[in-house]
Design a protein around this motif. Sequence first.
Motif, PDB file in Angstrom:
ATOM      1  N   ILE A 352      54.960  -3.316  26.837  1.00 32.79           N
ATOM      2  CA  ILE A 352      55.510  -4.282  27.804  1.00 32.79           C
ATOM      3  C   ILE A 352      54.425  -5.254  28.259  1.00 32.79           C
ATOM      4  CG2 ILE A 352      56.489  -4.517  30.115  1.00 32.79           C
ATOM      5  CD1 ILE A 352      57.925  -1.840  29.638  1.00 32.79           C
ATOM      6  N   ILE A 353      53.229  -4.738  28.564  1.00 30.63           N
ATOM      7  CA  ILE A 353      52.107  -5.586  28.983  1.00 30.63           C
ATOM      8  C   ILE A 353      51.793  -6.623  27.906  1.00 30.63           C
ATOM      9  CG2 ILE A 353      49.590  -5.597  29.292  1.00 30.63           C
ATOM     10  CD1 ILE A 353      50.762  -4.833  31.824  1.00 30.63           C
ATOM     11  N   GLU A 354      51.822  -6.160  26.650  1.00 28.14           N
ATOM     12  CA  GLU A 354      51.429  -7.035  25.551  1.00 28.14           C
ATOM     13  C   GLU A 354      52.472  -8.098  25.229  1.00 28.14           C
ATOM     14  OE1 GLU A 354      50.283  -4.651  22.228  1.00 28.14           O
ATOM     15  OE2 GLU A 354      48.484  -3.867  23.227  1.00 28.14           O
ATOM     16  N   GLN A 355      53.574  -8.079  25.937  1.00 26.00           N
ATOM     17  CA  GLN A 355      54.581  -9.124  25.763  1.00 26.00           C
ATOM     18  C   GLN A 355      54.278 -10.370  26.597  1.00 26.00           C
ATOM     19  OE1 GLN A 355      58.375  -7.374  26.725  1.00 26.00           O
ATOM     20  NE2 GLN A 355      58.292  -5.888  25.032  1.00 26.00           N
ATOM     21  N   HIS A 356      53.305 -10.246  27.535  1.00 24.75           N
ATOM     22  CA  HIS A 356      53.122 -11.364  28.472  1.00 24.75           C
ATOM     23  C   HIS A 356      52.619 -12.663  27.818  1.00 24.75           C
ATOM     24  CE1 HIS A 356      48.762 -10.292  28.830  1.00 24.75           C
ATOM     25  NE2 HIS A 356      48.629 -11.545  29.200  1.00 24.75           N
ATOM     26  N   PRO A 357      51.818 -12.637  26.735  1.00 24.91           N
ATOM     27  CA  PRO A 357      51.459 -13.922  26.120  1.00 24.91           C
ATOM     28  C   PRO A 357      52.670 -14.661  25.547  1.00 24.91           C
ATOM     29  CG  PRO A 357      49.923 -12.216  25.442  1.00 24.91           C
ATOM     30  CD  PRO A 357      51.061 -11.525  26.119  1.00 24.91           C
ATOM     31  N   VAL A 358      53.576 -13.918  24.898  1.00 26.37           N
ATOM     32  CA  VAL A 358      54.771 -14.548  24.335  1.00 26.37           C
ATOM     33  C   VAL A 358      55.709 -15.005  25.441  1.00 26.37           C
ATOM     34  CG1 VAL A 358      56.815 -14.182  22.894  1.00 26.37           C
ATOM     35  CG2 VAL A 358      54.602 -13.218  22.203  1.00 26.37           C
ATOM     36  N   SER A 359      55.847 -14.169  26.466  1.00 24.95           N
ATOM     37  CA  SER A 359      56.701 -14.525  27.602  1.00 24.95           C
ATOM     38  C   SER A 359      56.198 -15.788  28.287  1.00 24.95           C
ATOM     39  CB  SER A 359      56.746 -13.366  28.603  1.00 24.95           C
ATOM     40  OG  SER A 359      57.512 -13.706  29.731  1.00 24.95           O
ATOM     41  N   GLY A 360      54.876 -15.854  28.521  1.00 26.61           N
ATOM     42  CA  GLY A 360      54.294 -17.048  29.126  1.00 26.61           C
ATOM     43  C   GLY A 360      54.425 -18.267  28.237  1.00 26.61           C
ATOM     44  N   TYR A 361      54.253 -18.058  26.934  1.00 28.59           N
ATOM     45  CA  TYR A 361      54.404 -19.136  25.957  1.00 28.59           C
ATOM     46  C   TYR A 361      55.811 -19.725  26.011  1.00 28.59           C
ATOM     47  CZ  TYR A 361      55.053 -21.190  21.279  1.00 28.59           C
ATOM     48  OH  TYR A 361      55.362 -22.016  20.237  1.00 28.59           O
ATOM     49  N   GLU A 362      56.816 -18.856  25.995  1.00 32.32           N
ATOM     50  CA  GLU A 362      58.207 -19.320  26.018  1.00 32.32           C
ATOM     51  C   GLU A 362      58.517 -20.049  27.318  1.00 32.32           C
ATOM     52  OE1 GLU A 362      60.221 -19.332  23.593  1.00 32.32           O
ATOM     53  OE2 GLU A 362      59.156 -18.043  22.174  1.00 32.32           O
ATOM     54  N   MET A 363      58.019 -19.502  28.420  1.00 34.22           N
ATOM     55  CA  MET A 363      58.265 -20.119  29.721  1.00 34.22           C
ATOM     56  C   MET A 363      57.677 -21.530  29.776  1.00 34.22           C
ATOM     57  SD  MET A 363      56.992 -18.736  33.443  1.00 34.22           S
ATOM     58  CE  MET A 363      57.446 -17.060  32.986  1.00 34.22           C
ATOM     59  N   CYS A 364      56.425 -21.659  29.352  1.00 37.73           N
ATOM     60  CA  CYS A 364      55.736 -22.951  29.452  1.00 37.73           C
ATOM     61  C   CYS A 364      56.233 -23.942  28.404  1.00 37.73           C
ATOM     62  CB  CYS A 364      54.230 -22.749  29.332  1.00 37.73           C
ATOM     63  SG  CYS A 364      53.505 -21.905  30.756  1.00 37.73           S
ATOM     64  N   ARG A 365      56.705 -23.426  27.271  1.00 36.02           N
ATOM     65  CA  ARG A 365      57.281 -24.324  26.266  1.00 36.02           C
ATOM     66  C   ARG A 365      58.534 -24.994  26.811  1.00 36.02           C
ATOM     67  NH1 ARG A 365      59.444 -22.085  20.538  1.00 36.02           N
ATOM     68  NH2 ARG A 365      60.969 -21.162  21.962  1.00 36.02           N
ATOM     69  N   GLU A 366      59.322 -24.233  27.544  1.00 36.28           N
ATOM     70  CA  GLU A 366      60.535 -24.796  28.158  1.00 36.28           C
ATOM     71  C   GLU A 366      60.190 -25.809  29.244  1.00 36.28           C
ATOM     72  OE1 GLU A 366      63.675 -24.368  27.225  1.00 36.28           O
ATOM     73  OE2 GLU A 366      62.941 -23.142  25.557  1.00 36.28           O
ATOM     74  N   LEU A 367      59.013 -25.635  29.846  1.00 36.03           N
ATOM     75  CA  LEU A 367      58.589 -26.558  30.908  1.00 36.03           C
ATOM     76  C   LEU A 367      57.923 -27.817  30.367  1.00 36.03           C
ATOM     77  CD1 LEU A 367      57.135 -23.989  33.470  1.00 36.03           C
ATOM     78  CD2 LEU A 367      59.261 -25.306  33.702  1.00 36.03           C
ATOM     79  N   GLY A 368      57.776 -27.903  29.035  1.00 39.45           N
ATOM     80  CA  GLY A 368      57.240 -29.117  28.437  1.00 39.45           C
ATOM     81  C   GLY A 368      55.739 -29.137  28.236  1.00 39.45           C
ATOM     82  N   PHE A 369      55.076 -27.977  28.259  1.00 40.45           N
ATOM     83  CA  PHE A 369      53.636 -27.942  28.010  1.00 40.45           C
ATOM     84  C   PHE A 369      53.346 -28.386  26.577  1.00 40.45           C
ATOM     85  CE2 PHE A 369      53.625 -25.786  31.911  1.00 40.45           C
ATOM     86  CZ  PHE A 369      52.328 -25.554  32.339  1.00 40.45           C
ATOM     87  N   MET A 370      52.158 -28.977  26.381  1.00 40.39           N
ATOM     88  CA  MET A 370      51.760 -29.448  25.072  1.00 40.39           C
ATOM     89  C   MET A 370      51.316 -28.287  24.188  1.00 40.39           C
ATOM     90  SD  MET A 370      52.252 -32.706  25.285  1.00 40.39           S
ATOM     91  CE  MET A 370      51.311 -33.463  23.962  1.00 40.39           C
ATOM     92  N   LYS A 371      51.245 -28.555  22.886  1.00 40.65           N
ATOM     93  CA  LYS A 371      50.938 -27.525  21.900  1.00 40.65           C
ATOM     94  C   LYS A 371      49.602 -26.835  22.179  1.00 40.65           C
ATOM     95  CE  LYS A 371      49.896 -27.050  16.969  1.00 40.65           C
ATOM     96  NZ  LYS A 371      49.773 -27.782  15.671  1.00 40.65           N
ATOM     97  N   GLU A 372      48.584 -27.610  22.575  1.00 42.61           N
ATOM     98  CA  GLU A 372      47.251 -27.048  22.759  1.00 42.61           C
ATOM     99  C   GLU A 372      47.215 -26.063  23.930  1.00 42.61           C
ATOM    100  OE1 GLU A 372      47.909 -30.303  22.497  1.00 42.61           O
ATOM    101  OE2 GLU A 372      47.229 -30.575  20.424  1.00 42.61           O
ATOM    102  N   GLU A 373      47.869 -26.411  25.051  1.00 41.17           N
ATOM    103  CA  GLU A 373      47.940 -25.497  26.180  1.00 41.17           C
ATOM    104  C   GLU A 373      48.714 -24.227  25.800  1.00 41.17           C
ATOM    105  OE1 GLU A 373      48.369 -28.711  26.442  1.00 41.17           O
ATOM    106  OE2 GLU A 373      47.462 -29.519  28.258  1.00 41.17           O
ATOM    107  N   LEU A 374      49.791 -24.424  25.028  1.00 41.13           N
ATOM    108  CA  LEU A 374      50.605 -23.278  24.610  1.00 41.13           C
ATOM    109  C   LEU A 374      49.810 -22.318  23.733  1.00 41.13           C
ATOM    110  CD1 LEU A 374      53.977 -25.096  23.815  1.00 41.13           C
ATOM    111  CD2 LEU A 374      53.486 -23.625  25.775  1.00 41.13           C
ATOM    112  N   SER A 375      48.896 -22.863  22.910  1.00 42.84           N
ATOM    113  CA  SER A 375      48.097 -21.981  22.047  1.00 42.84           C
ATOM    114  C   SER A 375      47.167 -21.103  22.877  1.00 42.84           C
ATOM    115  CB  SER A 375      47.291 -22.816  21.055  1.00 42.84           C
ATOM    116  OG  SER A 375      46.234 -23.506  21.695  1.00 42.84           O
TER     117      SER A 375
END
Length: 479
Positions: A352-375
């Motif tokens: 469950i802990i190790e899901q947080h990078p993907v969870s954060g990625y999906e959240m910020c992608r929906e908010l319009g973050f750029m590719k570099e920040e998402l990486s």
Amino acid sequence: MKNYSFVGPIIAMTLPLVLFLCLRFGLMTDPYLMNLKRHFYIVSAIASLSTIIAIAVGIAGKRLRNIKVSFLALSFISLALLFLLHGLSTPHLLLPETDLAGVAAQLSMLLATIWLWLSSLPSDNKLVELLSGRHKLLLPVWIVLMSIVVIIGMFFPHIIVPLYVQSFELAIIFITLLLNLITMFRYYQTYRFSRFPLQLAIVYITGWFMLTQIIMVTGETWRLSWWIYHYLLLASMIVMLIGLVKQYATKGTLISAMRALFTNDPFERITNSISPSVKDLVIATEKKDKYTVGHTFRVTMYALHLAEELQLKPEQLRVIAQGALVHDVGKINIPDDILNKPGKLSNEEREIIEQHPVSGYEMCRELGFMKEELSIIRSHHEKWDGSGYPDRLMGDEIDLLARIVAVADVYDALTSERSYRKAWSHNEAMNVLVEEKGKHFDPTCVDAWVSLCERNSSVYLYPSTAINDDTTGDLISTI
């Protein structure tokens, strides 16, 4: 990475320059347009707008006690008062035809340029430090001096004109062009990091100041080509006002806008360059995990130091400032009893802990973050040897910025107290980073961090107590 190029300012300089050259060298008709009233009105408008800018910036500078803001105000005071003299000395308006109008115009450019150049210098520059000691007197004394020059010019023009020695004209032109070029470059470099509207406005202004100086010297008075520089200066004042308004809109008050523009504090440098949505995410993340209060800001500061050591571009520094601040935002979705568990995590809890990078990625992608920040958000737990998560990337497959943040993230985690252990000391944490070089971390990033810390101990701000855990491997895996 999006390339914020120099195209806009270059086009803004090139188009009027091409127009001037076409008119001046006969490729287009360059009519003689002597209009005293129009000249007076345009010059008065320039002087008035410059005065408004100087007052607004000057008030902010006085309240902030920021010498560089005061330099900015002094630049526009110089332009306002000497261009007022330029307008009042319009031939056959109040005075007979003299060289005073031309002299006043060139001196206004020179003095405005010098103060603008000073505003671009670092605060620890010897000249800036010298003037800082006279900060309170600087603005009122300069206003009095410029006012005296205006009065003398109006009543005794035969005194002012000889002071402008023609043999020094080439030197004055060279100094004006050189200082504007330096100022333009410095403000553009800072704009690439912080993206403040007022910095971009000054980039445009300095470009037009250079072009104005060229037209003043090479143009023929009253020709259409000669009128171009007046409109360029008018455009400069309008652009500066727009920059002030936009800067005000981003910061809420003019004082906050000026503070953000010239801050040297690394913490303010980070917080001033991020959007309100990023700040909200940071606050939400740190409210969620009580043991990582301040963690995101420390990681960001460490990552910025490391990125600067690696000589990354300003655009990349900005990406790190944005991405590192929200690298753990996915923890918002992790249950509190797992996130703050004082003991060892079970395999299911670790998943469950190790899901947080993907969870954060999906959240910020929906908010319009750029590719570099998402990486950064997705890959800061990847490891150099490919044993990390979530994508098992290896070596250069991991984005460089994520590799940088990984070093900063682990270093801060090791030196911070957590629910399951005490904080490690700086030396103990550094030993872990070195041991994991080439396995967990990019060797280049670790070497740069070690070199930086050995050279400057102030970059690591939170050394703490001793080790209290079973093994290094277990500790690394819990970060």
